[in-house]
Design a protein around this motif. Structure first.
Motif, PDB file in Angstrom:
ATOM      1  N   UNK A 263       5.123  11.277  11.839  1.00 21.41           N
ATOM      2  CA  UNK A 263       5.338  11.169  10.376  1.00 21.41           C
ATOM      3  C   UNK A 263       4.344  10.245   9.677  1.00 21.41           C
ATOM      4  N   UNK A 264       3.265   9.880  10.305  1.00 24.71           N
ATOM      5  CA  UNK A 264       2.257   9.059   9.659  1.00 24.71           C
ATOM      6  C   UNK A 264       0.932   9.809   9.647  1.00 24.71           C
TER       7      UNK A 264
ATOM      8  N   UNK B 152      12.357  10.137  14.217  1.00 20.89           N
ATOM      9  CA  UNK B 152      13.114   8.955  13.786  1.00 20.89           C
ATOM     10  C   UNK B 152      14.506   8.933  14.396  1.00 20.89           C
TER      11      UNK B 152
ATOM     12  N   UNK C  91       5.719   1.741   7.274  1.00 18.97           N
ATOM     13  CA  UNK C  91       6.952   2.524   7.259  1.00 18.97           C
ATOM     14  C   UNK C  91       6.657   4.024   7.267  1.00 18.97           C
ATOM     15  N   UNK C  92       7.648   4.809   7.679  1.00 13.35           N
ATOM     16  CA  UNK C  92       7.499   6.268   7.612  1.00 13.35           C
ATOM     17  C   UNK C  92       7.789   6.737   6.186  1.00 13.35           C
ATOM     18  N   UNK C  93       7.288   7.931   5.817  1.00 11.83           N
ATOM     19  CA  UNK C  93       7.349   8.344   4.410  1.00 11.83           C
ATOM     20  C   UNK C  93       8.743   8.792   3.984  1.00 11.83           C
ATOM     21  N   UNK C  94       8.987   8.629   2.711  1.00 15.91           N
ATOM     22  CA  UNK C  94      10.135   9.231   2.017  1.00 15.91           C
ATOM     23  C   UNK C  94       9.566   9.953   0.800  1.00 15.91           C
ATOM     24  N   UNK C  95       9.888  11.227   0.672  1.00 14.87           N
ATOM     25  CA  UNK C  95       9.342  12.001  -0.447  1.00 14.87           C
ATOM     26  C   UNK C  95       7.832  12.134  -0.403  1.00 14.87           C
ATOM     27  N   UNK C  96       7.238  12.088   0.802  1.00 19.02           N
ATOM     28  CA  UNK C  96       5.810  12.324   0.951  1.00 19.02           C
ATOM     29  C   UNK C  96       4.942  11.083   0.831  1.00 19.02           C
ATOM     30  N   UNK C  97       5.540   9.925   0.506  1.00 20.63           N
ATOM     31  CA  UNK C  97       4.782   8.686   0.342  1.00 20.63           C
ATOM     32  C   UNK C  97       5.312   7.638   1.330  1.00 20.63           C
ATOM     33  N   UNK C  98       4.396   6.983   2.047  1.00 23.68           N
ATOM     34  CA  UNK C  98       4.812   5.874   2.916  1.00 23.68           C
ATOM     35  C   UNK C  98       4.306   4.559   2.325  1.00 23.68           C
ATOM     36  N   UNK C  99       5.012   3.474   2.649  1.00 19.82           N
ATOM     37  CA  UNK C  99       4.716   2.165   2.066  1.00 19.82           C
ATOM     38  C   UNK C  99       4.393   1.176   3.177  1.00 19.82           C
TER      39      UNK C  99
ATOM     40  N   UNK D 146      -0.129  13.909  -0.141  1.00 17.13           N
ATOM     41  CA  UNK D 146       0.301  15.187  -0.728  1.00 17.13           C
ATOM     42  C   UNK D 146      -0.086  15.274  -2.201  1.00 17.13           C
TER      43      UNK D 146
ATOM     44  N   UNK E  61       1.161  12.340   7.277  1.00 17.91           N
ATOM     45  CA  UNK E  61       2.620  12.581   7.310  1.00 17.91           C
ATOM     46  C   UNK E  61       3.060  13.485   8.460  1.00 17.91           C
TER      47      UNK E  61
ATOM     48  N   UNK F 194       0.843  -1.207   0.000  1.00 24.42           N
ATOM     49  CA  UNK F 194       0.000   0.000   0.000  1.00 24.42           C
ATOM     50  C   UNK F 194       0.874   1.250   0.000  1.00 24.42           C
TER      51      UNK F 194
ATOM     52  N   UNK G  23      12.285   3.429   8.942  1.00 24.37           N
ATOM     53  CA  UNK G  23      11.646   3.118  10.220  1.00 24.37           C
ATOM     54  C   UNK G  23      10.255   2.562   9.974  1.00 24.37           C
TER      55      UNK G  23
ATOM     56  N   UNK H  15       7.137  16.276   6.398  1.00 25.37           N
ATOM     57  CA  UNK H  15       8.569  15.978   6.532  1.00 25.37           C
ATOM     58  C   UNK H  15       9.245  15.686   5.197  1.00 25.37           C
ATOM     59  N   UNK H  16      10.525  15.969   5.177  1.00 23.85           N
ATOM     60  CA  UNK H  16      11.427  15.529   4.113  1.00 23.85           C
ATOM     61  C   UNK H  16      12.593  14.835   4.819  1.00 23.85           C
TER      62      UNK H  16
ATOM     63  N   UNK I 287       6.065   8.988  -6.978  1.00 24.65           N
ATOM     64  CA  UNK I 287       5.970  10.370  -6.487  1.00 24.65           C
ATOM     65  C   UNK I 287       6.000  11.360  -7.646  1.00 24.65           C
TER      66      UNK I 287
ATOM     67  N   UNK J 187      11.264  20.245  -5.780  1.00 23.48           N
ATOM     68  CA  UNK J 187      10.188  19.344  -5.359  1.00 23.48           C
ATOM     69  C   UNK J 187       9.144  20.081  -4.519  1.00 23.48           C
TER      70      UNK J 187
ATOM     71  N   UNK K 115       0.607   5.236   0.875  1.00 24.79           N
ATOM     72  CA  UNK K 115      -0.158   6.344   1.455  1.00 24.79           C
ATOM     73  C   UNK K 115       0.387   7.642   0.869  1.00 24.79           C
TER      74      UNK K 115
END
Ligand SMILES: [Ca+2]
Ligand SMILES: [Ca+2]
Ligand SMILES: [Ca+2]
Ligand SMILES: [Ca+2]
Ligand SMILES: [Ca+2]
Ligand SMILES: [Ca+2]
Ligand SMILES: [Ca+2]
Ligand SMILES: [Ca+2]
Ligand SMILES: [Ca+2]
Ligand SMILES: [Ca+2]
Ligand SMILES: [Ca+2]
Ligand SMILES: [Ca+2]
Ligand SMILES: [Ca+2]
Ligand SMILES: [Ca+2]
Ligand SMILES: [Ca+2]
Ligand SMILES: [Ca+2]
Lengths: 165, 165, 165, 165, 165, 165, 165, 165, 165, 165
Positions: free
Chosen positions: D164-165, E51, C123-131, B51, C164, B46, C64, D125-126, B84, D61, B48
């Protein structure tokens, strides 16, 4: 730049219109539709409407609710600004909570002939008790007729926590 | 120290790349994939995406949404940084909420040929009403075709609480 | 005073041990089990693990997650301190999110031969998207094989709200 | 029926206007004001703006934030639709988070000459870290100069919980 | 289109840099700054860092925390990607919770010479008890010296609800 | 790799110790301290203790509470595992809620001679009413004496929402 | 094993008593006290009472509230079971919300002669509006007289969110 | 059985009255008062009013808000059912958000001559931005004049989290 | 006035009893039952028990959990005060989490011979991981045998969010 | 203006009635109904009742609960003000929690002869344990008989989080 051309926006007159007229009483004629561009796969559209208000038919006092309207489109889809104006038309109209959700569902069925639709009203309390009516519908002769029944049978097995504050 | 060797990272060019180009308009060509190392058991992934932003095709005003994209991979999987950039490409693109989720789903089907996929958009309100479209797909001729239908039939029986604040 | 005698604690060496060694890299050999005293009835055990961290295999940056591991024991059960040490061994190990959850599930299957198991990573997001990958397994030739499929088919129809922050 | 007559709405041209133009880049000239009808007592007006987006000046970005803008009006007050259009003008504009909130505050001071104003940005976050800049201002030579300092000195002693979620 | 020119980005080398090096142990030399463009008015910048992870100096087991770092800039400001790399350098470093927040604050004071700074760590529990250290600093000879004392004196009068789940 | 050397860990015997003895009744002698390495600046340390339990001195029935203990260290600091064992010693000890928090505060003052300390207990209800006692202390002859009084005077002006569920 | 001896429990007759009598109407005579063992330092005790109910003096319909009662003891302290019985005595008693909190405060002042006390009632809505009265008191001639005024002056600057659900 | 006798309920005509008339437009004449039985000590009364609705003076579209009204009574107090009817009278009345809160405050000052009063409106968003005006007042020549100023100076330093959903 | 006569309360000795004895170790003999007055229709009864505590069988350290016990009564039902005393008897008893829930379920089956029962324990974390065991049972030869299996197969597909704080 | 005419309101005598009589003890005769105007499609109506209170049949102490009552109407529907008065009649009536929900369900079946009904009570704790009984019913010989059984079989698989605060 835009994914919808003029033809595909046909029938939409309220959206972006400056001279919006706000109706005085129940006005189903305000509802408008646009064409469904993805008829090959069934999908859901939900409207969250936390600003619904009507009047009590016996005492005249105002009632407030959040409405959740979900449907599976057939050929046409309700445009959201026209839906706003339609819901606004209950502002000075008196009806029981249980009647409002049924009337709204029937008007939208008449408008869009959807495969499936459901309307859930969550009203604020009077005398310490709040009322949440829920109705739904599946198009006769389609698989959505049975789905409608199954969704009703499994409705709201986890009532949200309520403490009147 | 790393569980993926160079070959297994084949096709991934955006991740960790400094000179990222941000597209001006709808750009499905930015999407990239990597190989699924666990094809023997079906599983879900999934994304999420809180943004997401696009434009209204009639008024040009910006829309905002959280997208939830879930899929069951077949042989290849979408890489998240390329996802993204693809979602970013809607930033200056105009389309109705209902169209956006269908387009995104179709682009990802074309890219990955997944066993199953669904896309749920939760948009912010305009005129007091917010719209949450949801579409899904199961690969024809697999058991996921029926699962897709069952998930649609049982979709969102507990709408989240919304008060526009 | 204690419901478990020495024999029933056989195989547990890490719990309460002072000189714990923390592994430098991926170390499935740290996992330990104890005997299931209630084999006559199937039941679930869930581990909530909000302190999981690994590295990105391409960029080396830390990731994370909160992991949720649920299983139905067969004859032996994983001891929780040894599970902690095993999960710790991903701290300096690089793998994609989707790979981590599959590897952890397979290691625990090998260790315990459970009737059923599932692993969900958020997981916590990277680039605004979490997986959030999710995988599961039911022992072949038991009723849990079909249950595993049904749970996968009905997985996560209500994605948690994510913004986020 | 309406508490504001035509004269008291003087200067308001965007509100209810159909042909709204959305600016391409930073456009402080879009801001409009109306007259404060309650100048005899100081009071606060807060704008909650959860749909703010700008670009990173180094990488291009997109960034996202919720802005909270609070002020005490002097003679004129900012009209909210014009504020929306002004904030929209950052959509394709690049600046650091810390710069955005200062620029917005200065533009609103120039526009309204308020007794007091503050702007708080809460960005997504970034790389696992989010940034929340806050600036404020009290009109020189009024009691609001000292209040501004006191509010800054007591700012945000209870940071909101963030995961961050 | 960008509000910062090249000169104003001077000193920023990590942001947008592809070949990021992740340090093996405590590495304050990774911190970088950029110039404060709004020195005429004091304002706050807060970093939310959920984190953070370090090691226990006695047992070697990993600790986890959310750090909240707030400061009032003087002439230079810490760049957030370099802050990320610096905090990452505690990943394989052992220190008590109380020591970590003091060390981080002192390193940032040395780097930026800020008017004010505070660091609050909220760690996960060990043995049922979690520890939240908080330290702060105001530049000697400025009004922020007294503010620092007042903020410490009024610190955390409403502890957040904690139940270890 | 570790920021504390052996000398700086002097006095810490319980942390990482395998043969922990759990006391049968009230045991203040279990408390241990380590040296404060940052005596030049005052700072706060808070312990969140949601697993506190004692007995009712009249009926013998168990009571449960979350304790929040905050202090400003002087020369020595309480070690958290020894604090855990000390709090455990109330498990079979009978005292009123109001007495427990006062006793704990006095024991910690005797142990550490802190500049400031406060203890807040939030107990579960009996007969529909829950009790939350709070006491604090500032070292005589220091500025923390006045701060203690000010914090007491401003204590808990926003009671948390409680509904006994 | 118990920190209170028989003498120190003097005056407590309801706690642990089997034959509890529940009063029919307003019964301040049920209140009991015990001795304060920590008179040397001022401290707070708060009672959370979410099960308060009374009657409307005009219509006879039941009202419901959560009461928060906080006080600083002088020589004697109210015993919580007797407080429960006293609050129960409003069950069939009619009074306005604003009167109830004042009466309760005055009865407790008469009983305990505390240094400080405050009573906050949060009632459920009637006709869409809920009422939250708050009163307080500081003993004349002590520093708590001024504190009482300051707490009233700073009361409830952040009203809790209320939506009647 | 009732704490208020007939004389003390003097002036209350709407409460419990069957034939309630709901006004068509702004109707301050509906407000009623009863006598304050506790004039010897200042105290607060807060009304939570989440069912407020008015119209936009330019576009005629409905607006919705939660109002928080807090006051310190002098000799007379506003009766809550009459307050409900008064607030209802804005239902078909057009005014800006900022004007509504000021008008309501002034009407209640005229009615009750309170020592202190404040009105906070939290409206739902239009175009992605919501507006929260706040005004207050302290009686001239009393200590509440200065308190009013201090409360305004310290107003809303922690804006509630808003995401328009 | 009371719906239960003396005969229907037969077997209940602990409820309202002053001289309650609190057991020193595991004491299933404390459990009591009363008769089910509604045997004609199956229904559920759930006990929420957030104050459960036991000891670790290896280290002796205390464990804490919230237990959720749900059952469908047959002829007799467990009385809640006797359940409280029974659960209290684990306070000084050592057993693994997984064993506790199975033992409690088996004792209640033996006591009541219910049609269905389930026990879910949610424990606090040790070493960053918390454990939530769940077991259930349906009476052999009734439809509840299959229901028990179905409930187990569909158990906990939405794990609650956990962050150890 | 009103959607219900006089005939359709037949049988409703309490709603809007000034001289409401509040019953002294259990009073099922207060319940009133009105006609269902939408008999052609089954739908749900839920009452949220957070202000329920009764007495313990053994000790006489008051109990508190939130009741959730959901039903599918047949020809007649219960009017909510009469329901309020009926529930009020338990205020001075003694019964076990498990008995109350069964009695209420049976009274409503007798009144309305609904197709389906369920009653869920969530009581506040006594001695640290709270009880939540749930019963339901489907009309014999209709499809709702099987639905009732299925809803019972799938009842409450996700118990709400409870911590007695
Ligand atoms: Ca609530
Ligand atoms: Ca909300
Ligand atoms: Ca959120
Ligand atoms: Ca969040
Ligand atoms: Ca969070
Ligand atoms: Ca909690
Ligand atoms: Ca609550
Ligand atoms: Ca609670
Ligand atoms: Ca709400
Ligand atoms: Ca609420
Ligand atoms: Ca939100
Ligand atoms: Ca919201
Ligand atoms: Ca969290
Ligand atoms: Ca948590
Ligand atoms: Ca928690
Ligand atoms: Ca809780």
């Amino acid at each position: 730049m835009s994914g919808r051309n003029t033809e595909e926006l046909n029938g939409v007159t309220q959206l972006g219109n400056q001279g919006t007229r706000y109706p005085d009483d129940y006005a189903p004629e305000m509802l408008e539709t646009f064409i469904n561009k993805h008829p090959e796969n069934d999908y859901f559209v939900k409207f969250n409407c936390p600003e619904f208000t009507s009047l009590c038919p016996m005492t005249g006092q105002p009632d407030f609710a959040t409405l959740y309207i979900s449907y599976v489109p057939s050929e046409r889809m309700v445009e959201s600004k026209s839906l706003k104006l339609y819901l606004f038309s209950f502002r000075n109209h008196g009806d029981f909570h249980e009647d409002c959700v049924n009337i709204i569902m029937k008007d939208l069925i008449r408008l869009m002939d959807p495969k499936y639709i459901e309307v859930w009203g969550k009203f604020t309390p009077r005398g310490g008790i709040s009322i949440d009516p829920y109705c739904n519908y599946g198009k006769k002769g389609t698989r959505w007729e049975e789905i409608a029944f199954n969704r009703l049978a499994g409705h709201d097995m986890y009532p949200e926590k309520v403490d009147n504050r």
